[in-house]
Design an enzyme around this catalytic site. Structure first.
Site, PDB file in Angstrom:
ATOM      1  N   SER A 254       0.872  -1.180   0.000  1.00 19.25           N
ATOM      2  CA  SER A 254       0.000   0.000   0.000  1.00 19.25           C
ATOM      3  C   SER A 254       0.901   1.220   0.000  1.00 19.25           C
ATOM      4  O   SER A 254       1.716   1.400   0.912  1.00 19.25           O
ATOM      5  CB  SER A 254      -0.899   0.020   1.244  1.00 19.25           C
ATOM      6  OG  SER A 254      -1.754  -1.089   1.244  1.00 19.25           O
ATOM      7  N   TYR A 255       0.751   2.039  -1.018  1.00 20.68           N
ATOM      8  CA  TYR A 255       1.587   3.214  -1.199  1.00 20.68           C
ATOM      9  C   TYR A 255       1.619   4.059   0.068  1.00 20.68           C
ATOM     10  O   TYR A 255       0.591   4.429   0.617  1.00 20.68           O
ATOM     11  CB  TYR A 255       1.057   4.046  -2.379  1.00 20.68           C
ATOM     12  CG  TYR A 255       1.816   5.319  -2.627  1.00 20.68           C
ATOM     13  CD1 TYR A 255       3.032   5.298  -3.297  1.00 20.68           C
ATOM     14  CD2 TYR A 255       1.331   6.533  -2.194  1.00 20.68           C
ATOM     15  CE1 TYR A 255       3.733   6.459  -3.543  1.00 20.68           C
ATOM     16  CE2 TYR A 255       2.020   7.710  -2.431  1.00 20.68           C
ATOM     17  CZ  TYR A 255       3.226   7.664  -3.098  1.00 20.68           C
ATOM     18  OH  TYR A 255       3.925   8.816  -3.325  1.00 20.68           O
ATOM     19  N   GLY A 256       2.816   4.344   0.559  1.00 15.68           N
ATOM     20  CA  GLY A 256       2.991   5.187   1.733  1.00 15.68           C
ATOM     21  C   GLY A 256       2.772   4.485   3.058  1.00 15.68           C
ATOM     22  O   GLY A 256       3.013   5.049   4.108  1.00 15.68           O
ATOM     23  N   VAL A 257       2.280   3.248   3.014  1.00 15.92           N
ATOM     24  CA  VAL A 257       2.055   2.489   4.247  1.00 15.92           C
ATOM     25  C   VAL A 257       3.103   1.390   4.348  1.00 15.92           C
ATOM     26  O   VAL A 257       3.847   1.316   5.319  1.00 15.92           O
ATOM     27  CB  VAL A 257       0.634   1.883   4.297  1.00 15.92           C
ATOM     28  CG1 VAL A 257       0.438   1.044   5.559  1.00 15.92           C
ATOM     29  CG2 VAL A 257      -0.419   2.983   4.225  1.00 15.92           C
TER      30      VAL A 257
ATOM     31  N   GLY B 220       6.681   9.079  -2.849  1.00 17.39           N
ATOM     32  CA  GLY B 220       7.408  10.014  -3.694  1.00 17.39           C
ATOM     33  C   GLY B 220       8.575   9.317  -4.361  1.00 17.39           C
ATOM     34  O   GLY B 220       8.441   8.215  -4.887  1.00 17.39           O
TER      35      GLY B 220
END
Length: 125
Positions: free
Chosen positions: A103-106, A111
């Site tokens: 999960s992006y950012g998790v 970035g």
């Protein structure tokens, strides 16, 4: 002046044009009616409140500034209406992690370092 009006007619002389507003600029303009002074007074009053209640609908610049600048004085509360959504989001993140889904950012960076995968180690303390 030639062109078509909103009714599809070629006659536009002495008729006002209808303008499509897909971005709701009209609604935004209506919300900004009043003087600049009125808006500043509203922002200052909101900044001075001792409680910032988050409900998921709006978060104003005044609320962010109050939390950032007056953290010792201001308490932040989550509205009852928003609690179900927060719980559902939390459950989704935990289920995704438990299933090994990135999960992006998790479970990844974000970035420029989004390719970095994080490793979670559960500690027994």
């Amino acid at each position: 002046m030639e062109g078509k009006n909103c009714n599809g007619s070629n006659k536009v002389k002495n008729q006002s044009f209808c303008v499509s507003d897909p971005l709701n600029w009209g609604v935004a303009a209506e919300a900004l009616k009043g003087s600049h002074l009125d808006e500043v007074k509203r922002m200052v009053a909101e900044y001075r409140k001792l409680v910032v209640r988050l409900g998921g609908e709006t978060l104003t610049i005044s609320q962010v500034a109050a939390i950032a600048r007056r953290a010792e004085e201001v308490s932040v509360e989550l509205s009852e209406a928003a609690r179900g959504g927060v719980k559902a989001s939390s459950d989704w993140v935990m289920n995704s992690m438990n299933n090994g889904t990135d999960s992006y950012g998790v479970t990844t960076g974000f970035g420029a370092i989004s390719f970095v995968r994080k490793i979670f180690v559960e500690e027994n303390t």
